[in-house]
Design an enzyme around this catalytic site. Structure first.
Site, mmCIF file in Angstrom:
data_model
loop_
_atom_site.group_PDB
_atom_site.id
_atom_site.type_symbol
_atom_site.label_atom_id
_atom_site.label_comp_id
_atom_site.label_asym_id
_atom_site.label_seq_id
_atom_site.Cartn_x
_atom_site.Cartn_y
_atom_site.Cartn_z
ATOM 1 N N ASP A 10 54.353 -12.583 -45.344
ATOM 2 C CA ASP A 10 53.368 -13.642 -45.519
ATOM 3 C C ASP A 10 53.393 -14.421 -44.190
ATOM 4 O O ASP A 10 54.366 -14.326 -43.438
ATOM 5 C CB ASP A 10 53.795 -14.533 -46.693
ATOM 6 C CG ASP A 10 52.932 -15.766 -46.827
ATOM 7 O OD1 ASP A 10 51.708 -15.626 -46.778
ATOM 8 O OD2 ASP A 10 53.495 -16.882 -46.960
ATOM 9 N N LEU A 11 52.349 -15.164 -43.883
ATOM 10 C CA LEU A 11 52.291 -15.861 -42.589
ATOM 11 C C LEU A 11 52.680 -17.342 -42.714
ATOM 12 O O LEU A 11 53.703 -17.777 -42.187
ATOM 13 C CB LEU A 11 50.883 -15.715 -42.009
ATOM 14 C CG LEU A 11 50.610 -16.377 -40.669
ATOM 15 C CD1 LEU A 11 51.483 -15.795 -39.568
ATOM 16 C CD2 LEU A 11 49.126 -16.214 -40.280
ATOM 17 N N ASP A 12 51.853 -18.084 -43.459
ATOM 18 C CA ASP A 12 52.063 -19.528 -43.585
ATOM 19 C C ASP A 12 53.360 -19.814 -44.348
ATOM 20 O O ASP A 12 53.504 -19.388 -45.490
ATOM 21 C CB ASP A 12 50.880 -20.172 -44.329
ATOM 22 C CG ASP A 12 49.573 -20.025 -43.554
ATOM 23 O OD1 ASP A 12 49.486 -20.590 -42.454
ATOM 24 O OD2 ASP A 12 48.658 -19.339 -44.041
ATOM 25 N N THR A 18 52.287 -23.804 -41.017
ATOM 26 C CA THR A 18 50.920 -24.306 -40.871
ATOM 27 C C THR A 18 50.579 -25.323 -41.959
ATOM 28 O O THR A 18 49.536 -25.965 -41.885
ATOM 29 C CB THR A 18 49.896 -23.158 -40.948
ATOM 30 O OG1 THR A 18 50.295 -22.327 -42.022
ATOM 31 C CG2 THR A 18 49.838 -22.362 -39.666
ATOM 32 N N LYS A 46 50.032 -24.414 -51.382
ATOM 33 C CA LYS A 46 50.718 -23.364 -50.619
ATOM 34 C C LYS A 46 50.470 -21.984 -51.227
ATOM 35 O O LYS A 46 50.686 -21.775 -52.423
ATOM 36 C CB LYS A 46 52.211 -23.660 -50.534
ATOM 37 C CG LYS A 46 52.502 -24.838 -49.630
ATOM 38 C CD LYS A 46 53.968 -25.046 -49.358
ATOM 39 C CE LYS A 46 54.128 -26.225 -48.409
ATOM 40 N NZ LYS A 46 55.523 -26.638 -48.253
ATOM 41 N N GLY A 47 49.999 -21.072 -50.402
ATOM 42 C CA GLY A 47 49.757 -19.705 -50.858
ATOM 43 C C GLY A 47 48.445 -19.532 -51.614
ATOM 44 O O GLY A 47 48.092 -18.429 -52.022
ATOM 45 N N VAL A 48 47.718 -20.640 -51.791
ATOM 46 C CA VAL A 48 46.474 -20.630 -52.580
ATOM 47 C C VAL A 48 45.267 -20.494 -51.644
ATOM 48 O O VAL A 48 45.281 -21.055 -50.548
ATOM 49 C CB VAL A 48 46.405 -21.967 -53.370
ATOM 50 C CG1 VAL A 48 45.085 -22.134 -54.065
ATOM 51 C CG2 VAL A 48 47.554 -22.059 -54.361
ATOM 52 N N SER A 115 48.558 -12.004 -45.806
ATOM 53 C CA SER A 115 48.323 -13.439 -45.956
ATOM 54 C C SER A 115 46.964 -13.727 -46.589
ATOM 55 O O SER A 115 45.999 -13.016 -46.333
ATOM 56 C CB SER A 115 48.367 -14.094 -44.561
ATOM 57 O OG SER A 115 47.848 -15.400 -44.597
ATOM 58 N N ALA A 116 46.908 -14.812 -47.368
ATOM 59 C CA ALA A 116 45.640 -15.232 -47.972
ATOM 60 C C ALA A 116 44.728 -15.896 -46.941
ATOM 61 O O ALA A 116 43.545 -16.113 -47.184
ATOM 62 C CB ALA A 116 45.914 -16.213 -49.098
ATOM 63 N N LYS A 146 47.064 -13.523 -54.545
ATOM 64 C CA LYS A 146 48.413 -13.420 -55.089
ATOM 65 C C LYS A 146 48.459 -14.288 -56.346
ATOM 66 O O LYS A 146 47.843 -15.339 -56.332
ATOM 67 C CB LYS A 146 49.445 -13.930 -54.070
ATOM 68 C CG LYS A 146 49.437 -13.166 -52.739
ATOM 69 C CD LYS A 146 50.234 -13.916 -51.679
ATOM 70 C CE LYS A 146 50.076 -13.270 -50.318
ATOM 71 N NZ LYS A 146 50.784 -13.975 -49.233
ATOM 72 N N GLU A 170 58.322 -13.819 -48.404
ATOM 73 C CA GLU A 170 57.365 -14.771 -48.982
ATOM 74 C C GLU A 170 57.980 -16.148 -49.215
ATOM 75 O O GLU A 170 59.147 -16.239 -49.560
ATOM 76 C CB GLU A 170 56.922 -14.256 -50.355
ATOM 77 C CG GLU A 170 55.525 -13.690 -50.405
ATOM 78 C CD GLU A 170 54.414 -14.694 -50.171
ATOM 79 O OE1 GLU A 170 54.665 -15.913 -50.158
ATOM 80 O OE2 GLU A 170 53.273 -14.264 -49.987
ATOM 81 N N ASP A 171 57.170 -17.196 -49.049
ATOM 82 C CA ASP A 171 57.671 -18.544 -49.346
ATOM 83 C C ASP A 171 57.062 -19.125 -50.617
ATOM 84 O O ASP A 171 57.444 -20.217 -51.035
ATOM 85 C CB ASP A 171 57.399 -19.502 -48.173
ATOM 86 C CG ASP A 171 55.926 -19.840 -48.052
ATOM 87 O OD1 ASP A 171 55.101 -18.903 -48.149
ATOM 88 O OD2 ASP A 171 55.591 -21.014 -47.874
HETATM 89 C C1 G6P Z 1 47.751 -19.437 -46.988
HETATM 90 C C2 G6P Z 1 48.250 -20.870 -47.134
HETATM 91 C C3 G6P Z 1 47.328 -21.673 -48.023
HETATM 92 C C4 G6P Z 1 45.884 -21.567 -47.549
HETATM 93 C C5 G6P Z 1 45.453 -20.105 -47.531
HETATM 94 C C6 G6P Z 1 44.038 -19.913 -47.019
HETATM 95 O O1 G6P Z 1 48.022 -18.741 -48.150
HETATM 96 O O2 G6P Z 1 49.564 -20.890 -47.663
HETATM 97 O O3 G6P Z 1 47.740 -23.013 -48.032
HETATM 98 O O4 G6P Z 1 45.020 -22.297 -48.373
HETATM 99 O O5 G6P Z 1 46.353 -19.381 -46.681
HETATM 100 O O6 G6P Z 1 43.993 -20.271 -45.660
HETATM 101 P P1 G6P Z 1 42.679 -20.354 -44.770
HETATM 102 O O7 G6P Z 1 43.224 -20.395 -43.369
HETATM 103 O O8 G6P Z 1 41.892 -19.092 -45.021
HETATM 104 O O9 G6P Z 1 41.936 -21.553 -45.172
HETATM 105 MG MG MG Z 2 53.099 -18.759 -47.536
#
Ligand code: G6P
Ligand code: MG
Length: 218
Positions: A10-12, A18, A46-48, A115-116, A146, A170-171
């Site tokens: 996962d990235l963020d 971020t 987070k992750g959404v 990553s999302a 996810k 993953e976090d």
């Molecule tokens: C990651 C972050 C989320 C963020 C999502 C979409 O999963 O943890 O907090 O909303 O990415 O990011 P974006 O850069 O597409 O708005």
């Molecule tokens: Mg994350």
């Protein structure tokens, strides 16, 4: 010989923090809409995905808007967010990440981002990490968020590695569930109270290397 052939990240919150930039951009939007958005509220994002994040924010503020207006506000938040992330430098890569990625490369273990975020490619670019990943699956390439395993299954597919030979980092709880749903082993980055479903939980990559990875052997 190890049975671990790929690591999916996962990235963020795993490679880079971020969340603070997402928070500033969402908080500014909330202020414009006339309510306060706190760091505690931000935890829920987070992750959404971007649009789901906006829905949560509007729920916090008790604000109801048309679909058209929502898309406009999400775009506005993203413009702000991008204005922050384009200023990021490799100094913001979380401790231990580059050393671990180097060791994977040397060991011939493949790597992918799952990553999302639709901004994943630009973030990797700014951090000068693009060459470290054999595949990048981001929010532009998936339709199911996810805990659906789509993002990681697509990562494994792009690397031509079977899910049982992958380890996910993953976090977010939903990300751990996505890995499990995809039949992959997973390492949680963060607190065991939240990420308890992972095979292993670590605070970060500073004390994590190939020998710790191999302990996840089947
Ligand atoms: C990651 C972050 C989320 C963020 C999502 C979409 O999963 O943890 O907090 O909303 O990415 O990011 P974006 O850069 O597409 O708005
Ligand atoms: Mg994350």
């Amino acid at each position: 010989m190890t049975d671990i052939k790929a690591c999916l990240f996962d990235l963020d919150g795993v490679i880079v923090d971020t969340a603070k930039y997402h928070f500033i951009a969402w908080r500014e939007l909330a202020a414009e809409l006339g309510f306060e958005f706190t760091e505690e509220h931000n935890e829920r994002l987070k992750g959404v995905s971007r649009m789901t994040s906006l829905e949560i924010l509007l729920e916090v503020g008790g604000v109801k808007l048309s679909e058209e207006k929502k898309v406009q506000l999400a775009d506005q938040k993203n413009e702000r967010y991008v204005s922050y992330i384009v200023k990021m430098t490799p100094n913001e890569i979380l401790p231990g990440v580059v050393v671990f990625l180097e060791s994977l490369k040397q060991a011939g273990i493949k790597t992918a981002i799952g990553s999302a975020s639709k901004n994943a490619p630009i973030i990797l670019e700014r951090l000068e990490l693009t060459p470290y990943f054999d595949a990048v699956i981001d929010g532009n390439k998936v339709s199911n968020a996810k805990p659906d395993p789509e993002v990681f299954l697509k990562g494994a597919e792009a690397l031509v590695i079977s899910p049982v030979e992958c380890v996910v980092f993953e976090d977010a709880e939903a990300g751990i569930e996505a890995a499990i749903n995809g039949g992959m082993r997973c390492v949680g980055i963060g607190r065991p109270e939240i990420l308890g479903k992972a095979n292993l939980v670590i605070p970060g990559f500073e004390h994590f290397g190939l020998s710790e990875l191999m302990k996840l052997e089947k």
